[in-house]
Design a protein around this motif. Structure first.
Motif, PDB file in Angstrom:
ATOM      1  N   ALA A  77       5.050   4.207   1.089  1.00 24.95           N
ATOM      2  CA  ALA A  77       4.831   2.885   0.615  1.00 24.95           C
ATOM      3  C   ALA A  77       3.876   2.006   1.380  1.00 24.95           C
ATOM      4  CB  ALA A  77       6.136   2.244   0.108  1.00 24.95           C
ATOM      5  N   ARG A  78       4.138   2.203   2.665  1.00 20.36           N
ATOM      6  CA  ARG A  78       3.397   1.595   3.826  1.00 20.36           C
ATOM      7  C   ARG A  78       1.851   1.934   3.785  1.00 20.36           C
ATOM      8  NH1 ARG A  78       3.291  -3.308   5.767  1.00 20.36           N
ATOM      9  NH2 ARG A  78       1.919  -3.605   7.689  1.00 20.36           N
ATOM     10  N   PHE A  79       1.777   3.170   3.442  1.00 20.39           N
ATOM     11  CA  PHE A  79       0.262   3.650   3.499  1.00 20.39           C
ATOM     12  C   PHE A  79      -0.406   3.284   2.397  1.00 20.39           C
ATOM     13  CE2 PHE A  79      -2.453   6.567   0.938  1.00 20.39           C
ATOM     14  CZ  PHE A  79      -3.388   6.749   1.941  1.00 20.39           C
ATOM     15  N   PHE A  80       0.193   3.012   0.945  1.00 18.77           N
ATOM     16  CA  PHE A  80      -0.593   2.582  -0.037  1.00 18.77           C
ATOM     17  C   PHE A  80      -0.804   0.849   0.201  1.00 18.77           C
ATOM     18  CE2 PHE A  80       0.272   6.330  -2.136  1.00 18.77           C
ATOM     19  CZ  PHE A  80      -0.847   6.698  -2.904  1.00 18.77           C
ATOM     20  N   HIS A  81       0.271   0.391   1.006  1.00  9.97           N
ATOM     21  CA  HIS A  81      -0.302  -1.188   1.120  1.00  9.97           C
ATOM     22  C   HIS A  81      -1.422  -1.095   1.881  1.00  9.97           C
ATOM     23  CE1 HIS A  81       1.007  -5.315   2.429  1.00  9.97           C
ATOM     24  NE2 HIS A  81       0.571  -4.788   3.573  1.00  9.97           N
ATOM     25  N   GLU A  82      -1.394  -0.277   2.993  1.00  7.65           N
ATOM     26  CA  GLU A  82      -2.648  -0.339   3.783  1.00  7.65           C
ATOM     27  C   GLU A  82      -4.036  -0.075   3.206  1.00  7.65           C
ATOM     28  OE1 GLU A  82      -2.922  -1.687   7.153  1.00  7.65           O
ATOM     29  OE2 GLU A  82      -1.019  -2.435   6.243  1.00  7.65           O
ATOM     30  N   PHE A  83      -3.979   1.062   2.247  1.00  8.74           N
ATOM     31  CA  PHE A  83      -4.816   1.522   1.409  1.00  8.74           C
ATOM     32  C   PHE A  83      -5.333   0.244   0.567  1.00  8.74           C
ATOM     33  CE2 PHE A  83      -6.954   2.985  -2.517  1.00  8.74           C
ATOM     34  CZ  PHE A  83      -7.633   4.228  -2.272  1.00  8.74           C
TER      35      PHE A  83
END
Length: 291
Positions: A77-83
């Motif tokens: 979830a954190r990755f897609f937030h950053e993406f």
């Protein structure tokens, strides 16, 4: 609530649309980059819609705070937030890897950058679906924990309104109908009145997604058996289709046409609240206004 929860359902349906395009991109490397960008933006907006729709609902603030903490601790979830952040504010797109072999579908992957050093090891389509399930699960939990606030199928029930110190007439009024609109003077038919009201209001619009991805559906009261609608009990064939209940004082023998005309004429002359009817050639329950 200031806004309908349908906004949340629609954003989830939109996210799943882009997820499907990601899975179907095959050798279109430019297309999959576009669809992943759209998916990440759409999926992120689900939580924005969730917060907006639940504004003012008692207990939601603390509930969502716990969900936020869980999402922050979820690496995917954190990755897609950053993406999404980098994609929208910097312009970079981390979908850069591509591999293929005879007889197998192309495999796309995310590549780390200075801005986003950690990326999922799964292929792009798998990672997107896993993230979608995380978001979908959050919304499903909301349907379970705040059901009567957001889902007509859970709200318009005898038990819920009694728990609030209210009656079915309050439910009718809440939906914009006259108090007593579904009342035909037969107390034993109240369960059918509640079923009628539930059919007039939108409920969860994405149970097909919950079922497909989570193998779950939101709570729903089982449909009642068909009613036996007989002339002896005051049910006449209606010009609008199905059957209509005619109060006893307007019945003219078994003459459906004359009885219906007498009833509707009295409504027009007295200008009183129009009543609802339970109709359906197959004995199912429906509502319409007598004109």
């Amino acid at each position: 609530m200031p806004r309908t929860f349908s906004h949340v359902d629609q954003k989830l349906a939109e996210s799943e649309f882009f997820l499907e395009r990601v899975r179907d991109s095959d050798c279109d490397s430019f297309g999959i980059r576009c669809y992943v960008s759209a998916f990440a933006s759409s999926a992120r907006s689900v939580t924005f819609a969730l917060q907006s729709s639940m504004t003012g609902v008692k207990g939601f603030g603390s509930w969502y705070k716990r969900k936020q903490e869980n999402l922050r601790g979820d690496k995917l979830a954190r990755f897609f937030h950053e993406f999404r952040r980098i994609n929208q504010h910097v312009g970079d797109n981390l979908v850069k890897g591509f591999s293929s072999s005879p007889g197998n579908a192309p495999r796309y992957s995310f590549h780390p950058t200075q801005d986003v050093p950690w990326v999922p090891q799964e292929d792009v389509a798998t990672a997107c679906q896993s993230y979608f399930v995380v978001v979908l699960s959050t919304v499903f939990d909301c349907y379970i924990d705040f059901g009567p606030e957001i889902d007509a199928q859970q709200r318009y029930t005898h038990d819920y309104f009694v728990s609030q110190g209210k009656t079915i007439e309050d439910a009718e009024e809440e939906l914009g109908y006259p108090r007593g609109w579904t009342d035909i003077g037969k107390p034993d038919l109240e369960p059918y009145r509640w079923e009628l009201l539930r059919r007039q209001a939108p409920g969860c619009e994405i149970n097909h997604l919950f079922d497909h991805y989570l193998d779950k559906v939101t709570p729903c009261i089982e449909k009642l058996p068909p009613l036996k609608l007989t002339v002896e009990d005051g049910w006449y064939d209606s010009p609008l289709g199905g059957k209509v209940y005619i109060p006893e004082e307007f019945r003219i023998g078994n003459d459906a046409k004359a009885s219906y005309a007498a009833y509707t004429k009295s409504l027009q002359e007295t200008d009183r609240n129009r009543r609802a009817s339970i109709s359906g050639d197959d004995g199912s329950v429906d509502l319409f206004f007598d004109e």
